[in-house]
Design a protein around this motif. Sequence first.
Motif, short mmCIF file in Angstrom:
data_model
loop_
_atom_site.label_atom_id
_atom_site.label_comp_id
_atom_site.label_asym_id
_atom_site.label_seq_id
_atom_site.Cartn_x
_atom_site.Cartn_y
_atom_site.Cartn_z
N ASN B 62 0.83 -1.20 0.00
CA ASN B 62 0.00 0.00 0.00
C ASN B 62 0.88 1.27 0.00
N ARG B 63 0.81 2.06 1.05
CA ARG B 63 1.58 3.31 1.08
C ARG B 63 3.04 3.12 1.50
N PHE B 64 3.39 1.90 1.84
CA PHE B 64 4.73 1.61 2.34
C PHE B 64 5.54 0.88 1.27
N SER B 65 6.74 1.34 1.04
CA SER B 65 7.62 0.68 0.10
C SER B 65 9.05 0.77 0.62
N VAL B 66 9.88 -0.12 0.11
CA VAL B 66 11.28 -0.10 0.54
C VAL B 66 12.18 0.14 -0.66
N ASN B 67 13.38 0.64 -0.35
CA ASN B 67 14.44 0.74 -1.32
C ASN B 67 15.57 -0.16 -0.80
N PHE B 68 15.66 -1.35 -1.37
CA PHE B 68 16.62 -2.34 -0.93
C PHE B 68 17.83 -2.30 -1.85
N GLN B 69 18.97 -1.95 -1.30
CA GLN B 69 20.22 -1.90 -2.03
C GLN B 69 21.16 -2.92 -1.39
N LYS B 70 21.20 -4.12 -1.97
CA LYS B 70 21.94 -5.21 -1.33
C LYS B 70 23.43 -4.94 -1.25
N ALA B 71 23.99 -4.43 -2.33
CA ALA B 71 25.43 -4.18 -2.33
C ALA B 71 25.81 -3.13 -1.29
N ALA B 72 24.97 -2.16 -1.13
CA ALA B 72 25.23 -1.09 -0.15
C ALA B 72 24.75 -1.47 1.24
N LYS B 73 24.07 -2.60 1.38
CA LYS B 73 23.50 -3.06 2.64
C LYS B 73 22.62 -1.96 3.25
N SER B 74 21.70 -1.51 2.41
CA SER B 74 20.80 -0.44 2.80
C SER B 74 19.36 -0.88 2.57
N PHE B 75 18.49 -0.48 3.49
CA PHE B 75 17.10 -0.93 3.43
C PHE B 75 16.22 0.19 3.99
N SER B 76 15.88 1.14 3.17
CA SER B 76 15.10 2.29 3.64
C SER B 76 13.61 2.06 3.42
N LEU B 77 12.83 2.70 4.27
CA LEU B 77 11.37 2.61 4.22
C LEU B 77 10.78 3.94 3.78
N LYS B 78 9.96 3.92 2.75
CA LYS B 78 9.29 5.13 2.30
C LYS B 78 7.81 5.03 2.63
N ILE B 79 7.32 6.07 3.30
CA ILE B 79 5.90 6.15 3.62
C ILE B 79 5.31 7.28 2.79
N SER B 80 4.39 6.95 1.94
CA SER B 80 3.75 7.95 1.09
C SER B 80 2.42 8.39 1.69
N ASP B 81 2.02 9.62 1.37
CA ASP B 81 0.73 10.12 1.86
C ASP B 81 0.60 9.86 3.37
N SER B 82 1.55 10.36 4.13
CA SER B 82 1.60 10.08 5.57
C SER B 82 0.29 10.45 6.26
N GLN B 83 -0.10 9.60 7.20
CA GLN B 83 -1.32 9.80 7.96
C GLN B 83 -0.99 9.91 9.44
N LEU B 84 -1.88 10.54 10.18
CA LEU B 84 -1.63 10.72 11.61
C LEU B 84 -1.41 9.38 12.31
N GLY B 85 -2.08 8.35 11.83
CA GLY B 85 -1.93 7.02 12.41
C GLY B 85 -0.58 6.37 12.14
N ASP B 86 0.22 7.01 11.31
CA ASP B 86 1.57 6.48 11.06
C ASP B 86 2.54 6.90 12.16
N THR B 87 2.12 7.78 13.02
CA THR B 87 2.97 8.20 14.14
C THR B 87 3.31 6.98 15.00
#
Lengths: 112, 115
Positions: B62-87
């Motif tokens: 849904n509104r949550f997606s990741v950017n997985f960069q295996k070589a860089a060992k990075s795993f960021s989380l993107k939250i789109s259309d942030s809602q108050l309940g995401d706090t």
Amino acid sequence: SQTIHQWPATLVQPVGSPLSLECTVEGTSNPNLYWYRQAAGRGLQLLFYSVGIGQISSEVPQNLSASRPQDRQFILSSKKLLLSDSGFYLCAWRRGQGDEAFFGQGTRLTVV
Amino acid sequence: AQTVTQSQPEMSVQEAETVTLSCTYDTSENNYYLFWYKQPPSRQMILVIRQEAYKQQNATENRFSVNFQKAAKSFSLKISDSQLGDTAMYFCAFMKLSGNTPLVFGKGTRLSVIA
């Protein structure tokens, strides 16, 4: 469906008193079980985990112990609580390799 | 031993905006799983999203997606259309594929969504 129960939800205990927190899982068999502690402003610290009855692995030597007397029961204990034992304790389970962990609702322990 | 680092202790975002939470990890394993968990004020830990290391495609829920960069060992989380309940507190976690080893968690990022 599987559910995990953890109790009590909150506990206030004096220094030097014993502790027993219980966690049970329903709807599955032979789960992997975990106890984590979350201190204020910190992440989750793994305390103990168990892959079977009577099998306990300790991650951090401290004032606590764990036992698994039954397949779906995991108990966290202490003989004498310290002030530093205060925190939020979470029990979790998962089926096995590759599965995410499912958490109980936690116990907030305050040692006074 | 595996370690997970979340370098942002606190973040804030305006409602309806997009925010990205960072996570890096250190491992010598080739096969593993990565997770993002959410812990709202109720303190119940809720799985947000998971990523298998052998999959190149980034996971989306849904509104949550990741950017997985295996070589860089990075795993960021993107939250789109942030809602108050995401706090909530958001924890990044690592798990080896082999054996029954526990999840290893980062220290978390406290996200506040502002109206």
